[in-house]
Design an enzyme around this catalytic site. Structure first.
Site, PDB file in Angstrom:
ATOM      1  N   ASP A  93      39.582  52.097  49.512  1.00  0.00           N
ATOM      2  CA  ASP A  93      40.453  51.494  48.659  1.00  0.00           C
ATOM      3  C   ASP A  93      41.910  51.317  48.816  1.00  0.00           C
ATOM      4  O   ASP A  93      42.253  49.932  48.439  1.00  0.00           O
ATOM      5  CB  ASP A  93      40.551  52.562  47.537  1.00  0.00           C
ATOM      6  CG  ASP A  93      41.457  51.940  46.065  1.00  0.00           C
ATOM      7  OD1 ASP A  93      41.335  51.113  45.622  1.00  0.00           O
ATOM      8  OD2 ASP A  93      42.592  52.813  46.081  1.00  0.00           O
ATOM      9  N   ASP A  96      41.628  47.874  51.198  1.00  0.00           N
ATOM     10  CA  ASP A  96      41.528  46.523  50.808  1.00  0.00           C
ATOM     11  C   ASP A  96      43.116  46.104  50.284  1.00  0.00           C
ATOM     12  O   ASP A  96      43.269  44.980  50.285  1.00  0.00           O
ATOM     13  CB  ASP A  96      40.584  46.552  49.585  1.00  0.00           C
ATOM     14  CG  ASP A  96      41.061  47.314  48.398  1.00  0.00           C
ATOM     15  OD1 ASP A  96      41.952  47.914  48.447  1.00  0.00           O
ATOM     16  OD2 ASP A  96      40.264  47.413  47.271  1.00  0.00           O
ATOM     17  N   ASP A 114      41.060  45.343  41.912  1.00  0.00           N
ATOM     18  CA  ASP A 114      41.342  46.483  42.514  1.00  0.00           C
ATOM     19  C   ASP A 114      41.694  47.550  41.638  1.00  0.00           C
ATOM     20  O   ASP A 114      41.239  49.058  41.853  1.00  0.00           O
ATOM     21  CB  ASP A 114      42.489  46.429  43.661  1.00  0.00           C
ATOM     22  CG  ASP A 114      42.825  47.728  44.543  1.00  0.00           C
ATOM     23  OD1 ASP A 114      41.582  47.943  45.050  1.00  0.00           O
ATOM     24  OD2 ASP A 114      43.812  48.214  44.332  1.00  0.00           O
ATOM     25  N   ASP A 118      39.476  51.008  41.074  1.00  0.00           N
ATOM     26  CA  ASP A 118      40.143  52.460  41.261  1.00  0.00           C
ATOM     27  C   ASP A 118      39.633  53.376  39.981  1.00  0.00           C
ATOM     28  O   ASP A 118      39.351  54.554  40.358  1.00  0.00           O
ATOM     29  CB  ASP A 118      41.549  52.450  41.311  1.00  0.00           C
ATOM     30  CG  ASP A 118      42.297  51.887  42.455  1.00  0.00           C
ATOM     31  OD1 ASP A 118      41.580  51.617  43.537  1.00  0.00           O
ATOM     32  OD2 ASP A 118      43.619  51.509  42.397  1.00  0.00           O
TER      33      ASP A 118
END
Length: 240
Positions: A93, A96, A114, A118
């Protein structure tokens, strides 16, 4: 935002951290050694994998977090694998975002995507803790308190607050570390796995509650100084 260096070169670490801060409302990574170290690790990996599409890494991180739930289901020593998968998903995570920012591919669409992923991975962490033995209500509280600080920051941003407040005790790296070590520790101490998982989940929920209080204080000060905010009620403090 243009985050690329000259001629499309990868940003230096300090440039990357400054750009990350800009994308996150001016939050300074230096306020937390864990956060700064976590971001620096992700940046180091991003330099080696600069050609990798950030979206691919985002999707892989989500799949790995779901895999952690599957690994937690059998219990026993499998919980060690679940803990490792949680840690790996958290690293993906961060990778990226590091890839996107450090190579000049960051975008508002990617930022929102993103953030959504999450929240999904944190739901997977809560589910993994539940299937590993944590009480359902406690796992729900853990997941909700992963979500709430970022929800408050998002709403404050919509109300016109530019800064997201100081880093709290319950930022994304702490959530990943707590979930991962709780599951992994339960896999090591199999005889007391349920107790370990329950204690770790409760500790995470407590840290989440403290973080919400910390964030509430800073955002209240920020919001209190804004005239004409849509969240301000009419005279007397009553909402419409």
């Amino acid at each position: 935002m243009d985050c690329a260096g000259e001629d499309g070169a990868v940003l230096s670490r300090e440039e990357y951290l400054a750009a990350w801060s800009s994308w996150h409302g001016g939050t300074e990574p230096a306020e937390s050694r864990l956060v700064r170290g976590w971001l620096s690790l992700a940046y180091g990996l991003a330099r080696s994998l600069a050609g990798l599409p950030p979206l691919l890494v985002t999707a892989l991180g989500l799949l790995v977090s779901v895999g952690a739930v599957g690994a937690a289901m059998p219990g026993g020593r499998w919980l060690v694998a679940a803990g490792l998968l949680v840690g790996f998903s958290g690293l993906l995570d961060s990778l990226d975002g590091a890839l996107a920012i450090a190579t000049g591919r960051a975008s508002r669409r990617g930022f929102v995507l993103d953030s959504a992923v999450d929240r999904l991975t944190e739901a997977a962490y809560a589910a993994a803790l539940w299937v590993a033995g944590a009480p359902g209500w406690l796992a729900v509280a853990f997941g909700a308190l992963c979500w709430l600080p970022d929800y408050l920051r998002a709403r404050a941003g919509q109300a016109g607050v530019d800064e997201t407040g100081a880093l709290s005790v319950w930022e994304r790296p702490t959530r990943v570390v707590m979930a991962g070590f709780t599951l992994g520790g339960a896999g090591v101490v199999v005889e007391a796995a349920r107790t370990v998982v329950t204690a770790g989940t409760a500790t995470g929920a407590l840290l989440g509650a403290v973080a919400v209080a910390q964030l509430g204080v800073s955002l209240r000060q920020a919001l209190g100084g804004r005239a004409g905010s849509p969240m301000d009620g009419p005279p007397g403090g009553h909402l419409p």
